[in-house]
Structure formats: structure tokens, C-alpha cells
Enzyme design. Sequence first.
Site, PDB file in Angstrom:
ATOM      1  N   THR A 101       0.925  -1.167  -0.091  1.00  0.00           N
ATOM      2  CA  THR A 101      -0.072   0.199   0.026  1.00  0.00           C
ATOM      3  C   THR A 101       1.037   1.250   0.072  1.00  0.00           C
ATOM      4  O   THR A 101       2.007   1.243   0.328  1.00  0.00           O
ATOM      5  CB  THR A 101      -0.973  -0.015   1.122  1.00  0.00           C
ATOM      6  OG1 THR A 101      -0.138   0.014   2.320  1.00  0.00           O
ATOM      7  CG2 THR A 101      -1.782  -1.089   1.457  1.00  0.00           C
ATOM      8  N   ASP A 115      -4.203  -4.353  13.364  1.00  0.00           N
ATOM      9  CA  ASP A 115      -5.383  -4.196  13.550  1.00  0.00           C
ATOM     10  C   ASP A 115      -6.229  -3.344  12.613  1.00  0.00           C
ATOM     11  O   ASP A 115      -7.118  -3.391  12.078  1.00  0.00           O
ATOM     12  CB  ASP A 115      -6.115  -3.974  14.927  1.00  0.00           C
ATOM     13  CG  ASP A 115      -5.479  -4.965  15.810  1.00  0.00           C
ATOM     14  OD1 ASP A 115      -5.546  -6.099  15.608  1.00  0.00           O
ATOM     15  OD2 ASP A 115      -4.993  -4.503  17.191  1.00  0.00           O
TER      16      ASP A 115
HETATM   17  N1  LIG Z   1       1.034   3.089   2.997  1.00  0.00           N
HETATM   18  C1  LIG Z   1       0.402   3.696   3.941  1.00  0.00           C
HETATM   19  N2  LIG Z   1       0.753   4.572   4.572  1.00  0.00           N
HETATM   20  C2  LIG Z   1       0.201   5.090   5.499  1.00  0.00           C
HETATM   21  N3  LIG Z   1      -0.880   4.614   6.307  1.00  0.00           N
HETATM   22  C3  LIG Z   1      -0.996   3.228   5.732  1.00  0.00           C
HETATM   23  C4  LIG Z   1      -0.476   2.837   4.833  1.00  0.00           C
HETATM   24  N4  LIG Z   1      -1.038   1.608   4.398  1.00  0.00           N
HETATM   25  C5  LIG Z   1      -2.189   1.470   5.451  1.00  0.00           C
HETATM   26  N5  LIG Z   1      -2.171   2.551   6.365  1.00  0.00           N
HETATM   27  C6  LIG Z   1      -2.988   2.769   7.450  1.00  0.00           C
HETATM   28  O1  LIG Z   1      -2.056   2.517   8.672  1.00  0.00           O
HETATM   29  C7  LIG Z   1      -2.887   2.332   9.683  1.00  0.00           C
HETATM   30  C8  LIG Z   1      -2.175   1.620  10.876  1.00  0.00           C
HETATM   31  O2  LIG Z   1      -1.814   0.515  10.354  1.00  0.00           O
HETATM   32  P1  LIG Z   1      -1.647  -0.893  11.159  1.00  0.00           P
HETATM   33  O3  LIG Z   1      -2.839  -1.257  11.671  1.00  0.00           O
HETATM   34  O4  LIG Z   1      -0.900  -1.965  10.256  1.00  0.00           O
HETATM   35  O5  LIG Z   1      -0.522  -0.548  12.303  1.00  0.00           O
HETATM   36  P2  LIG Z   1      -0.561  -0.070  13.640  1.00  0.00           P
HETATM   37  O6  LIG Z   1      -1.678   0.891  13.882  1.00  0.00           O
HETATM   38  O7  LIG Z   1       0.728   0.294  14.208  1.00  0.00           O
HETATM   39  O8  LIG Z   1      -1.046  -1.441  14.649  1.00  0.00           O
HETATM   40  P3  LIG Z   1      -2.196  -1.809  15.606  1.00  0.00           P
HETATM   41  O9  LIG Z   1      -3.413  -1.487  14.609  1.00  0.00           O
HETATM   42  O10 LIG Z   1      -2.162  -3.393  15.556  1.00  0.00           O
HETATM   43  O11 LIG Z   1      -2.042  -1.252  16.696  1.00  0.00           O
HETATM   44  C9  LIG Z   1      -4.110   1.745   9.176  1.00  0.00           C
HETATM   45  O12 LIG Z   1      -5.268   2.214   9.733  1.00  0.00           O
HETATM   46  C10 LIG Z   1      -3.908   1.765   7.733  1.00  0.00           C
HETATM   47  O13 LIG Z   1      -5.053   2.306   7.113  1.00  0.00           O
HETATM   48  C1  LIG Z   2      -0.530   0.375  34.232  1.00  0.00           C
HETATM   49  C2  LIG Z   2      -1.066  -0.798  33.717  1.00  0.00           C
HETATM   50  C3  LIG Z   2      -1.660  -0.545  32.317  1.00  0.00           C
HETATM   51  C4  LIG Z   2      -2.059  -1.735  31.708  1.00  0.00           C
HETATM   52  C5  LIG Z   2      -2.519  -1.474  30.298  1.00  0.00           C
HETATM   53  C6  LIG Z   2      -2.903  -2.665  29.793  1.00  0.00           C
HETATM   54  C7  LIG Z   2      -2.872  -2.289  28.373  1.00  0.00           C
HETATM   55  C8  LIG Z   2      -3.652  -3.449  27.655  1.00  0.00           C
HETATM   56  C9  LIG Z   2      -3.932  -3.043  26.365  1.00  0.00           C
HETATM   57  C10 LIG Z   2      -5.049  -3.699  25.378  1.00  0.00           C
HETATM   58  C11 LIG Z   2      -5.597  -3.293  24.212  1.00  0.00           C
HETATM   59  C12 LIG Z   2      -6.544  -4.266  23.780  1.00  0.00           C
HETATM   60  C13 LIG Z   2      -7.712  -3.995  22.925  1.00  0.00           C
HETATM   61  C14 LIG Z   2      -7.145  -3.555  21.581  1.00  0.00           C
HETATM   62  C15 LIG Z   2      -7.583  -2.699  20.904  1.00  0.00           C
HETATM   63  C16 LIG Z   2      -6.919  -2.618  19.459  1.00  0.00           C
HETATM   64  O1  LIG Z   2      -8.034  -2.633  18.615  1.00  0.00           O
HETATM   65  C17 LIG Z   2      -6.336  -1.121  19.254  1.00  0.00           C
HETATM   66  C18 LIG Z   2      -5.988  -1.144  17.853  1.00  0.00           C
HETATM   67  O2  LIG Z   2      -4.842  -2.094  17.608  1.00  0.00           O
HETATM   68  N1  LIG Z   2      -5.468  -1.061  20.250  1.00  0.00           N
HETATM   69  C19 LIG Z   2      -5.278  -0.176  21.015  1.00  0.00           C
HETATM   70  C20 LIG Z   2      -4.199  -0.037  21.962  1.00  0.00           C
HETATM   71  O3  LIG Z   2      -6.311   0.763  21.383  1.00  0.00           O
END
Ligand SMILES: Nc1ncnc2c1ncn2[C@@H]1O[C@H](COP(=O)(O)OP(=O)(O)OP(=O)(O)O)[C@@H](O)[C@H]1O
Ligand SMILES: CCCCCCCCCCCCC/C=C/[C@@H](O)[C@H](CO)NC(C)=O
Length: 574
Positions: free
Chosen positions: A201, A228
Site C-alpha cells: 500500500t 489491527d
Molecule cells: N502505505 C500506507 N501509508 C500510511 N498509512 C497506511 C498505509 N497503508 C495502510 N495504512 C494505514 O495505517 C494504519 C495503521 O496500520 P496498522 O494497523 O498496520 O499498524 P498499527 O496501527 O501500528 O498497529 P495496530 O493497529 O495493531 O495497533 C491503518 O489504519 C491503515 O489504514
Molecule cells: C498500568 C497498567 C496499564 C495496563 C494497560 C494494559 C493495556 C492493555 C491494552 C489492551 C488493548 C486491547 C484492545 C485492543 C485494541 C485494538 O483494537 C487497538 C488497535 O490495535 N489497540 C489499542 C491499544 O487501542
Amino acid sequence: MLFLHKPATYLGITNSFCSHSATRFTCTSFEKACAIRYQISGLRGTEGAIFLFQNRCSWILASCKKVLILTIFRSCVHTESCFVPTSEIIAVEETDLNKKQRNSGKWQKMAKLHAFTVYYVKKAQNHRWRCSDVTFWCVDEQLCNQWIQALKELLELQTRPKQLLVYINPYGGKRQGKRIYEQKVAPLFSLASISTDVFVTERANHAKDNLFEVNINKYDGVVCVGGDGMFSEVMHGLIGRMQKDSGIDQNNPKAPLVQCNIRIGIIPAGSTDCVCYSTVGISDPVTSALHIILGDSQPLDVSSVHHNNTFLKYTVSLLGYGFYGDVLKDSEKKRWMGPMRYDYSGFKTFLSHHCYEGTISFQPAKHTLGSPRDKDSCRTGCHICRQSEQQLAEQRKKCGLKHEEDEEEWKVIKGKFLAINAVNMSCACPRSPKGLSPAAHLADGSADLILVRKCSRFDFLRYLVRHTNQDDQFDFSFVDVYRVKSFQFTSKLLEDNESDVTDIGKKHFGQFCRDHPACCCNIANSTWNCDGETLDSSAIEVRVHCQLMKLFARGIEENHKEAVSNQSRVEQLL
Ligand SMILES: Nc1ncnc2c1ncn2[C@@H]1O[C@H](COP(=O)(O)OP(=O)(O)OP(=O)(O)O)[C@@H](O)[C@H]1O
Ligand SMILES: CCCCCCCCCCCCC/C=C/[C@@H](O)[C@H](CO)NC(C)=O
Ligand SMILES: [Ca+2]
């Protein structure tokens, strides 16, 4: 004659059997080996063999003596597994003898040899899977080919993906998506003869937009490499495409959505990787690639989120207001920090200790057998999810795609909340190995709605710490949890504005509660965290769609189950 090349595979075998001659095994004739039921009499003093029986492939040391065989099978069960269900064989290939002979001088002295290698899934600790292999040597070319042919035919019978569409987010998590795919995943896909169209992408929503244009019927599945957010993008593309092609209006919150049968595989390369962890049990690219190769299938509940008859988003993991919404909003400005941004923003948000006032109304999920306080979690083949699937099928038979009027009661709760978390699955991830709701089900048509009311900072910290350990997260007077099939939320601010639109002063009152300026109640709204993306509206209407989509996964496996089933199979055989 067949020779097993890897004596180390037989760690569990008794010493008397595992002498230095253990590298040499005589094979039963092909016909006998393929017999549907393992015949001990067919072995005639055989030292070792590869067998196909009851859809399992096993390579074992064997003896004519029943009792010894039992011992051997038992030891296999408890140590390294020699039993491989054919459904867990990755590939069978004729072995490149030149390569092998260079490595193993002893074979060079022997007459013309033929060999084949079986690549199979080896299950390690903590749901981690690896690709292992064993090579069988043979002087009879015809016998060797018969084995290759038989095993390949068995693999053909498995319904596995042959053509995949792969989207890589090069910027997710630690920006390793491309490297992870090229080094760890692509070689496995090629070993399993899977062809791929790979798309890296260039911007957010690139994958989603592309999914509305491609010839989707060409593919047996879509793979997303990222976190995610990237998964959410691909899911929106696929579900959206499905509804568009079927003429379903996504803006109608009550429209029965069309199920999406094209499975998604997640190669984790993000910051939280919650969907992958909650459906596989580990966030590991090789394990996920192997689940895709085997063609595993795990249905997943998806919730639709609407505001005023306008579709906002779908969610499969966390839909969080208050704490998790504020963490996300702050962390988006710190993307450059990578996964660490959540820790930084989490700490900041914890210190700010804002709570938000509003009204939650929900419809309890009466159709499902479970409850959020259950001790048992959703596991591979979960009976609660299966029961929901049956109900869903019956309902479809009865109503088809007709609009179904739902008159079930609504419960209303007003209050001040530090966090409102709605989860469709446990939301387990490396930071929170049991998740925010450990007993939530992947595919039961319900979500767990967790309301964390206003409490002291110390109590809220105690609650958060329980996300990370084994203690009951719901055992607090300020935490309530409900299993629901739909819910609505409106913030106090919006309610006030709607009931008194002329009172413009309210909108500009500033940040904190009018009655108690020091109480940390935030007059402004929080933001909804929808699977890691922010939503534009604080007032939302949410509805769970039972098993709307499928993943290349099988849910989290019960650790001892496999061993127990191996054991009983052995007992059945003898
Ligand atoms: N080439 C790109 N440049 C910038 N953003 C992108 C690109 N491709 C995808 N994205 C966007 O990047 C965002 C975050 O990506 P991704 O979920 O893979 O990683 P993350 O946020 O680090 O991980 P998590 O969601 O597990 O916390 C997504 O919402 C996606 O839409
Ligand atoms: C001092 C203790 C702090 C403990 C905090 C625990 C953190 C746990 C995180 C759990 C997040 C799980 C839910 C997932 C959410 C995802 O959809 C989202 C996108 O990747 N992640 C977050 C962090 O929002
Ligand atoms: Ca669920």
C-alpha cells in the site's frame, strides 16, 4: 526399503529401540502402509515405517509386540509428535538428492537412492507453529513415487487456498511488514504452491479502495500484513464490496448484512495485533502463515456502528470510549514512536483521569448460552459459538434476508464513566494475554459491554493492572459487564444540546463539570476507539452481526486436547 533420515524425530522412543541402527527403517509394502486400519501383523518384524491410516500420517518405530508399540505411541504423545494429521501436512516434495548427499556423506556409499520430504506443522509452546520436515529414503523408485503420489492426492482432498491476494502495510507497527512477508511468509506460500498477487500500500485506505475494484472471485482469500488497523481496512473493503454487490444499503442500521465468505488471513506486523492474537493465540507471522496454508476457517462476529442512519464503521475487537478512546486520540499524534506510543499515551491518559457522562441503552444477548463471568474461554470448536451458528442457520431458513423487527427489551443506564468498552472477542494481545473480556466469544453473535464507572485513580489503576494478569477484571464495585446484541450511547453533552439548542453558552463552558470543577468529569466528549481508528461521532448505535466474516484461523487451541485425542486414537487402534 524406506529409510528415515531424521532419527531425532523419535525423541520419545525407548532406548532399547533407539539404538544406532535407528536411522534405518524398513517400510511395509505400499498397500499395507495405506491400509485404512493399521495391521500390526503386516509388519513382520519391521523396525520402523511410515504409515497412512485413518487420515493420519505417522512415522514410527514399530515392533510386532503390541505392548511395545503401545509404549512407543505413548511416548510419542508425550514428547515429540510423530503423528501428523494429513490436514497438517504442508507439502510433499521429491528430495533434491544432490543437496542431501552433500550434507550426509554416509549416503554417498550406497546404491542409487530415491527420497521424498514431508513438510508438516510442528506445534510448539504457546500456540506457536513451525514448519518441520522429515525425509524418507528409498532404493525402490516406484515405491518412492507411489508414496509421493498418495500423499499429494491426500493433500488435494484438503480445501486449501491456491490463489491469494496480499496487502502489505509497510508503515504498520515497527515498519517491518514488507521484510516479514518476504522473509518469513512468501517462502512458505511458495512451498505450499500458493500463488499470490502482492500489493504494497502507498496510503491509508489503499487496500480498501482496491478491494472494490479487483476481480475478487479470482481469489481464495485475502491476506493483510500489518496490524489491527490494516485488518480493519481489508475487512471494510471485503464486507463493503459484498454489500454493494448484493444491493444492501450499509446506512440502514437494521439491514441484514450478507455474509462474507472470502476468508482473511492476518500476518501480524502491527502495534497491538489484537485480532490475530485473539484468534490464533499468538502474534507470530510464521504461525499465521501456516494457518492460512492449511486453509483454517474461523467465523467472526462483526458489529456495525451507525449515527443517525449513517454508517460509520465495522468493528471486531474493541469499541472503546473514555480511556481507550483518549489513549488512541493522543497516540495518533505520536505514530513516529511506533508501538511505544500506546504506553506513552496510556500513562498520560491515566494521569488525566477524565470521566464522561452519558446514557447507554442495550439489548441483552439472550440467545447465547454463555456469560461474561464464565470461567471457560472460547476455544477451537467452541460449543457456544456452534450453537449460535445453528441458530443463525435456522433464522436464515425462516426469514431469508427479510428485515427482522426486533422488539426485545432495552435496558438504560445513565452515569459517569471512565471507560465504556464493547468487545466482540476477548481482545487478548501481547500486552493483555487474557484480554479485556477473557470469556468473550469469537462467533456467538454477542459483544461484552464493560462499563467502568467513575472511581478513584488508585481503583482505576487496579482495574487496568487486571488487564495484564489472571485476576477477575469484573470483580470491582465500579465495573459492570453485560453480554449484549446491540447498544446505543449518547453523551450528556449531546443530550443537553439536543434538549436545549438555544443555550449556546453550554457549548463554550470549558472543559470540566459545572457542578464540581475539581471532579475530573469532562464536559467535552471523548472519542470512540474503533479497532484502533477514531470515530467522528460520540453518539452511536451498535449492532452485532453473528459470524459476518471468516478468518484463516481456528481459534485458540486447548493445549492438552491434541495430546488426549492422540492418546485415545492409539487406544482405539490397539
Ligand atoms: N502505505 C500506507 N501509508 C500510511 N498509512 C497506511 C498505509 N497503508 C495502510 N495504512 C494505514 O495505517 C494504519 C495503521 O496500520 P496498522 O494497523 O498496520 O499498524 P498499527 O496501527 O501500528 O498497529 P495496530 O493497529 O495493531 O495497533 C491503518 O489504519 C491503515 O489504514
Ligand atoms: C498500568 C497498567 C496499564 C495496563 C494497560 C494494559 C493495556 C492493555 C491494552 C489492551 C488493548 C486491547 C484492545 C485492543 C485494541 C485494538 O483494537 C487497538 C488497535 O490495535 N489497540 C489499542 C491499544 O487501542
Ligand atoms: Ca462475540
